[in-house]
Design an enzyme around this catalytic site. Sequence first.
Site, PDB file in Angstrom:
ATOM      1  N   LYS A   1       0.715  -1.173  -0.104  1.00  0.00           N
ATOM      2  CA  LYS A   1       0.099  -0.062   0.074  1.00  0.00           C
ATOM      3  C   LYS A   1       0.888   1.309  -0.092  1.00  0.00           C
ATOM      4  CE  LYS A   1      -3.811  -2.424   1.901  1.00  0.00           C
ATOM      5  NZ  LYS A   1      -4.602  -2.907   3.206  1.00  0.00           N
TER       6      LYS A   1
ATOM      7  N   ASP B   1     -11.166   2.693   3.321  1.00  0.00           N
ATOM      8  CA  ASP B   1     -11.539   1.076   3.291  1.00  0.00           C
ATOM      9  C   ASP B   1     -13.057   0.875   3.036  1.00  0.00           C
ATOM     10  OD1 ASP B   1      -9.177  -0.601   3.199  1.00  0.00           O
ATOM     11  OD2 ASP B   1      -9.262  -0.491   5.574  1.00  0.00           O
TER      12      ASP B   1
ATOM     13  N   GLN C   1      -4.783  -1.380   9.397  1.00  0.00           N
ATOM     14  CA  GLN C   1      -4.764  -2.892   8.753  1.00  0.00           C
ATOM     15  C   GLN C   1      -5.257  -3.982   9.402  1.00  0.00           C
ATOM     16  OE1 GLN C   1      -3.171  -3.560   5.712  1.00  0.00           O
ATOM     17  NE2 GLN C   1      -4.075  -5.702   5.786  1.00  0.00           N
TER      18      GLN C   1
END
Length: 282
Positions: free
Chosen positions: A51, A118, A95
């Site tokens: 990422k 997200d 994460q």
Amino acid sequence: MLIYGKEVAAKTLEKIMAMTADFESKYSRKPTLAVIIVGEDPASQTYVRNKINGCKQVGFNSLSYEYPDGTAQEEIENRIKSLAKDETVDGILVQLPLPKGYDEEKILSNIPDSKDVDGFNASNIGCLCLGRPRTVSCTPLGVMSMLESTGVDLNGKNAVVLGRSNTVGKPMAMLLLNANCTVTVCHSKTRNLADFTKNADILIVAIGKPKFVTADMIKEGAIVIDVGINRVDGKLCGDVDFESVEPKTSFISPVPGGVGPMTISMLLYNTLMSAIARENER
Ligand code: NAP
């Protein structure tokens, strides 16, 4: 035919790069993504590295916060609260999964809707359910781009989603419903699973069981997207038994090289959209 997410993702990244250059010249700053990782899980560390590299590739700033397992929940929440207030930060990502013992829901609830790149929070999922998508979960969004790349008209197609997680299965089903598919969601308690999958024009598999879906479960000419990532004897494989299933399909995505690369490009897309929305509000 194979749907290589890598190729679809490369086109998306090109567009993001061009839009990022415009953004920077207009607002004299780069879009910024903050990534938080807790613990030392090697798979999570790889995802975070990818990422951060993705941010560099398209010209974003990235901020990375690494905490050892055992860090107090409050310390992580305080970090998110301060990133939430920081006007230079456009997206905040934690994460997942977090190590055991953390209250994931509580941690994520500190990310404001506008920085939830997200698309996991209740408000963003609610908007998707209402058919007014705002920020949508990256993996299902990437799958929709892969489906679009086939040129197949989705209207009225029977779509079956295997898996009902909040991050993949459920938002996937909503996106397909919003695209006028007739959607069935199956899960571990579904009886006679093959009765559903054999009727699927479009089959999306996200269950985390290596090579679970076999040729006898597939309708001739189906489009099959394999979201699963499993490691067996050190090799990556999906949830679909690719060798036996591929000859029956019109389109199928491989693992690796399928959905994986799409997820990161969609995360970058969501971050850029968040940055643009923030500047438009100012
Ligand atoms: P998850 O949270 O573990 O959910 C798995 C889902 O599969 C659950 O809804 C479960 O049903 C269902 N399931 C399990 N066994 C089943 C069976 N035998 N038949 C039918 N359904 C079954 O997993 P996830 O986070 O959604 O991820 C799924 C897979 O996608 C994993 O391999 C993950 O690594 C991969 N993934 C890939 C990407 C990417 O970028 N490519 C991104 C995210 C995830 P219940 O609800 O009844 O338990």
